[in-house]
Design a protein around this motif. Structure first.
Motif, PDB file in Angstrom:
ATOM      1  N   HIS A  40       0.830  -1.206   0.000  1.00 15.95           N
ATOM      2  CA  HIS A  40       0.000   0.000   0.000  1.00 15.95           C
ATOM      3  C   HIS A  40       0.866   1.258   0.000  1.00 15.95           C
ATOM      4  CE1 HIS A  40      -3.432   2.536   0.635  1.00 15.95           C
ATOM      5  NE2 HIS A  40      -2.910   3.033   1.730  1.00 15.95           N
ATOM      6  N   HIS A  41       2.031   1.188   0.593  1.00 12.79           N
ATOM      7  CA  HIS A  41       2.944   2.333   0.626  1.00 12.79           C
ATOM      8  C   HIS A  41       3.868   2.378  -0.586  1.00 12.79           C
ATOM      9  CE1 HIS A  41       2.346   4.196   4.640  1.00 12.79           C
ATOM     10  NE2 HIS A  41       1.775   3.030   4.887  1.00 12.79           N
ATOM     11  N   HIS A  42       4.213   1.245  -1.118  1.00  9.68           N
ATOM     12  CA  HIS A  42       5.221   1.194  -2.193  1.00  9.68           C
ATOM     13  C   HIS A  42       4.633   1.168  -3.593  1.00  9.68           C
ATOM     14  CE1 HIS A  42       8.804   0.809   0.278  1.00  9.68           C
ATOM     15  NE2 HIS A  42       8.024   0.155   1.122  1.00  9.68           N
ATOM     16  N   PHE A  49      -5.899  -4.765  -6.971  1.00 11.47           N
ATOM     17  CA  PHE A  49      -5.976  -5.176  -5.581  1.00 11.47           C
ATOM     18  C   PHE A  49      -4.597  -5.128  -4.945  1.00 11.47           C
ATOM     19  CE2 PHE A  49      -9.716  -7.288  -7.357  1.00 11.47           C
ATOM     20  CZ  PHE A  49     -10.679  -6.870  -6.468  1.00 11.47           C
ATOM     21  N   GLU A  50      -4.577  -4.924  -3.642  1.00 14.23           N
ATOM     22  CA  GLU A  50      -3.339  -4.927  -2.862  1.00 14.23           C
ATOM     23  C   GLU A  50      -3.463  -5.997  -1.785  1.00 14.23           C
ATOM     24  OE1 GLU A  50      -3.299  -1.010  -1.150  1.00 14.23           O
ATOM     25  OE2 GLU A  50      -2.753  -0.058  -3.050  1.00 14.23           O
ATOM     26  N   ARG A  51      -2.327  -6.515  -1.322  1.00 17.11           N
ATOM     27  CA  ARG A  51      -2.363  -7.438  -0.180  1.00 17.11           C
ATOM     28  C   ARG A  51      -2.998  -6.734   1.019  1.00 17.11           C
ATOM     29  NH1 ARG A  51       2.581  -8.294  -2.423  1.00 17.11           N
ATOM     30  NH2 ARG A  51       3.617  -7.009  -0.891  1.00 17.11           N
ATOM     31  N   MET A 123       0.944  12.939   4.430  1.00 15.61           N
ATOM     32  CA  MET A 123       2.073  12.922   5.373  1.00 15.61           C
ATOM     33  C   MET A 123       2.342  11.503   5.855  1.00 15.61           C
ATOM     34  SD  MET A 123       3.189  15.886   5.273  1.00 15.61           S
ATOM     35  CE  MET A 123       4.414  15.793   6.536  1.00 15.61           C
ATOM     36  N   HIS A 124       1.296  10.714   6.006  1.00 18.13           N
ATOM     37  CA  HIS A 124       1.493   9.320   6.408  1.00 18.13           C
ATOM     38  C   HIS A 124       2.242   8.558   5.321  1.00 18.13           C
ATOM     39  CE1 HIS A 124       0.866   5.412   8.137  1.00 18.13           C
ATOM     40  NE2 HIS A 124       0.418   4.999   6.962  1.00 18.13           N
ATOM     41  N   HIS A 125       1.891   8.784   4.071  1.00 20.55           N
ATOM     42  CA  HIS A 125       2.489   8.037   2.966  1.00 20.55           C
ATOM     43  C   HIS A 125       3.866   8.549   2.568  1.00 20.55           C
ATOM     44  CE1 HIS A 125      -0.292   4.944   1.520  1.00 20.55           C
ATOM     45  NE2 HIS A 125      -1.198   5.652   2.174  1.00 20.55           N
TER      46      HIS A 125
END
Length: 148
Positions: A40-42, A49-51, A123-125
């Motif tokens: 989700h970050h990378h 879909f994402e894990r 800011m979180h990402h």
């Protein structure tokens, strides 16, 4: 009177879920289950879909379990189940649709709340690793993100 308590339990559950989302995000997703949240970050995947999407399954099972127990005579379990489900819907609308634009809706929302939530999530990402993160909440973010 039971309707009053049903609504109270529903709203309390919805609000408590913001704490649960923050706690799960900070200590589980950025902790021992980072392997599921990392994509989700990378964004190093080609699938829509994402894990990371697997996390909703846990809360969906809890919500459905509450519906089951509500049907077994525990009326308050319905209110808890619907509170969890409503928070899940709000999370999906705000996080997946509004912030990450997985569907092209709400693109022009530009009020003070929308800007603050987007800024906090941005800011979180900015932190790509599991350490040194900030702003793990979703609907209730620190006031500093609402300042210009």
């Amino acid at each position: 009177m039971q309707v009053f308590f049903w609504i109270l339990i529903f709203l309390s559950t919805f609000c408590f879920m913001e704490f649960m989302a923050w706690f799960t995000h900070k200590y589980i997703m950025h902790g021992f289950l980072w392997s599921l949240h990392k994509d989700h970050h990378h964004k190093d995947h080609k699938s829509w879909f994402e894990r990371n999407d697997a996390f909703f399954i846990f809360y969906a099972v809890v919500s459905m379990s509450c519906f089951y127990f509500g049907g077994q005579g525990f009326w308050f379990a319905y209110a808890i189940g619907f509170g969890i489900m409503a928070y899940g819907l709000a999370y999906f609308l705000v996080h997946d649709i509004f912030i990450h634009q997985r569907f092209k809706l709400f693109r022009n929302a530009n009020n003070w709340y929308a800007r603050g939530v987007r800024r906090a999530h941005k800011m979180h990402h900015k932190h790509l690793g599991k350490e040194d993160g900030e702003c793990f909440g979703m609907l209730f973010v620190p006031f500093k993100y609402f300042k210009k």
